[in-house]
Design a protein around this motif. Sequence first.
Motif, mmCIF file in Angstrom:
data_model
loop_
_atom_site.group_PDB
_atom_site.id
_atom_site.type_symbol
_atom_site.label_atom_id
_atom_site.label_comp_id
_atom_site.label_asym_id
_atom_site.label_seq_id
_atom_site.Cartn_x
_atom_site.Cartn_y
_atom_site.Cartn_z
ATOM 1 N N TRP A 34 0.814 -1.210 0.000
ATOM 2 C CA TRP A 34 0.000 0.000 0.000
ATOM 3 C C TRP A 34 0.849 1.263 0.000
ATOM 4 O O TRP A 34 0.472 2.267 -0.613
ATOM 5 C CB TRP A 34 -0.989 0.002 1.166
ATOM 6 N N LYS A 35 2.006 1.221 0.652
ATOM 7 C CA LYS A 35 2.914 2.369 0.628
ATOM 8 C C LYS A 35 3.379 2.629 -0.802
ATOM 9 O O LYS A 35 3.340 3.767 -1.285
ATOM 10 C CB LYS A 35 4.124 2.115 1.531
ATOM 11 N N ASP A 36 3.785 1.578 -1.485
ATOM 12 C CA ASP A 36 4.227 1.717 -2.879
ATOM 13 C C ASP A 36 3.069 2.151 -3.784
ATOM 14 O O ASP A 36 3.256 2.944 -4.705
ATOM 15 C CB ASP A 36 4.819 0.405 -3.391
ATOM 16 N N VAL A 38 0.475 4.015 -2.939
ATOM 17 C CA VAL A 38 0.242 5.444 -2.693
ATOM 18 C C VAL A 38 1.312 6.279 -3.387
ATOM 19 O O VAL A 38 1.007 7.319 -3.993
ATOM 20 C CB VAL A 38 0.184 5.736 -1.170
ATOM 21 N N GLU A 39 2.560 5.836 -3.329
ATOM 22 C CA GLU A 39 3.640 6.585 -3.994
ATOM 23 C C GLU A 39 3.431 6.629 -5.504
ATOM 24 O O GLU A 39 3.572 7.690 -6.120
ATOM 25 C CB GLU A 39 5.000 5.967 -3.659
ATOM 26 N N GLN A 40 3.087 5.485 -6.106
ATOM 27 C CA GLN A 40 2.826 5.431 -7.554
ATOM 28 C C GLN A 40 1.675 6.358 -7.927
ATOM 29 O O GLN A 40 1.759 7.121 -8.886
ATOM 30 C CB GLN A 40 2.463 4.009 -7.990
ATOM 31 N N THR A 41 0.597 6.267 -7.174
ATOM 32 C CA THR A 41 -0.584 7.073 -7.457
ATOM 33 C C THR A 41 -0.281 8.555 -7.279
ATOM 34 O O THR A 41 -0.699 9.385 -8.102
ATOM 35 C CB THR A 41 -1.748 6.654 -6.533
ATOM 36 N N SER A 42 0.441 8.893 -6.245
ATOM 37 C CA SER A 42 0.790 10.295 -5.997
ATOM 38 C C SER A 42 1.625 10.875 -7.131
ATOM 39 O O SER A 42 1.420 12.024 -7.537
ATOM 40 C CB SER A 42 1.544 10.433 -4.676
ATOM 41 N N ARG A 43 2.573 10.080 -7.632
ATOM 42 C CA ARG A 43 3.396 10.552 -8.756
ATOM 43 C C ARG A 43 2.521 10.834 -9.977
ATOM 44 O O ARG A 43 2.669 11.866 -10.634
ATOM 45 C CB ARG A 43 4.480 9.534 -9.103
ATOM 46 N N PHE A 44 1.628 9.909 -10.287
ATOM 47 C CA PHE A 44 0.760 10.118 -11.441
ATOM 48 C C PHE A 44 -0.144 11.328 -11.247
ATOM 49 O O PHE A 44 -0.299 12.147 -12.151
ATOM 50 C CB PHE A 44 -0.102 8.886 -11.735
ATOM 51 N N VAL A 45 -0.747 11.448 -10.069
ATOM 52 C CA VAL A 45 -1.643 12.576 -9.807
ATOM 53 C C VAL A 45 -0.876 13.895 -9.934
ATOM 54 O O VAL A 45 -1.372 14.857 -10.517
ATOM 55 C CB VAL A 45 -2.308 12.440 -8.417
ATOM 56 N N MET A 80 2.101 -0.257 -11.051
ATOM 57 C CA MET A 80 1.160 -0.825 -10.082
ATOM 58 C C MET A 80 0.949 -2.317 -10.302
ATOM 59 O O MET A 80 0.700 -3.054 -9.358
ATOM 60 C CB MET A 80 -0.171 -0.095 -10.148
ATOM 61 N N SER A 81 1.046 -2.753 -11.547
ATOM 62 C CA SER A 81 0.859 -4.177 -11.822
ATOM 63 C C SER A 81 1.996 -5.014 -11.249
ATOM 64 O O SER A 81 1.842 -6.211 -11.045
ATOM 65 C CB SER A 81 0.712 -4.425 -13.319
ATOM 66 N N GLU A 82 3.125 -4.388 -10.972
ATOM 67 C CA GLU A 82 4.265 -5.086 -10.369
ATOM 68 C C GLU A 82 4.157 -5.168 -8.842
ATOM 69 O O GLU A 82 4.845 -5.965 -8.224
ATOM 70 C CB GLU A 82 5.573 -4.382 -10.741
ATOM 71 N N LEU A 83 3.324 -4.332 -8.254
ATOM 72 C CA LEU A 83 3.258 -4.253 -6.796
ATOM 73 C C LEU A 83 2.865 -5.571 -6.118
ATOM 74 O O LEU A 83 3.495 -5.943 -5.124
ATOM 75 C CB LEU A 83 2.318 -3.122 -6.366
ATOM 76 N N ARG A 85 3.424 -8.610 -7.068
ATOM 77 C CA ARG A 85 4.575 -9.511 -7.175
ATOM 78 C C ARG A 85 5.673 -9.091 -6.188
ATOM 79 O O ARG A 85 6.285 -9.924 -5.536
ATOM 80 C CB ARG A 85 5.102 -9.487 -8.609
ATOM 81 N N GLN A 86 5.910 -7.791 -6.086
ATOM 82 C CA GLN A 86 6.921 -7.294 -5.148
ATOM 83 C C GLN A 86 6.523 -7.582 -3.704
ATOM 84 O O GLN A 86 7.365 -7.972 -2.895
ATOM 85 C CB GLN A 86 7.126 -5.794 -5.347
ATOM 86 N N ALA A 87 5.241 -7.426 -3.385
ATOM 87 C CA ALA A 87 4.769 -7.713 -2.034
ATOM 88 C C ALA A 87 4.922 -9.202 -1.714
ATOM 89 O O ALA A 87 5.349 -9.566 -0.609
ATOM 90 C CB ALA A 87 3.313 -7.279 -1.872
ATOM 91 N N ALA A 88 4.597 -10.058 -2.663
ATOM 92 C CA ALA A 88 4.766 -11.504 -2.456
ATOM 93 C C ALA A 88 6.233 -11.842 -2.254
ATOM 94 O O ALA A 88 6.579 -12.655 -1.384
ATOM 95 C CB ALA A 88 4.198 -12.271 -3.646
#
Length: 140
Positions: A34-36, A38-45, A80-83, A85-88
């Motif tokens: 979720w931290k990642d 939020v960071e991805q979404t914030s950058r896009f916004v 975001m599609s990588e998130l 996999r990274q969390a796992a």
Amino acid sequence: MPEGTVDREGELREILTNAIEVQLAAFKAGISFWKDWVEQTSRFVGTATDQLRAIREEDRDAKGMLLEIVDAGRASIRGMSELPRQAAFRFIEELDELESRKKGAAAASGGRSRGNRGPRGTKPESARRRRPKRTARVKS
């Protein structure tokens, strides 16, 4: 206290400790996800907001700027599609780290952990079997 009771308490403590450690590893992976996110979404916004503001305020090539927003959106979705996999991967790393710490502690104590012994000092079947190392599966 009878010997069997002490062994059961040790086994129960071990089971509960393992369950809590797995749960904490899952929470840590979820928090990092979720931290990642939020960071991805914030950058896009931020990028989209800047581009839209520029389109409204300036008499520039709106088409080119809109294409930049679309490209930023694609990059954001790709990231975001990588998130998951990274969390796992983080979860599996955490479990592997816990396992290696336990093996290190068992080796340091000479492998004589009471909680890992069955009746008459023998190791239970689950402790005798060697588990394969966990690995993350990555689709190409």
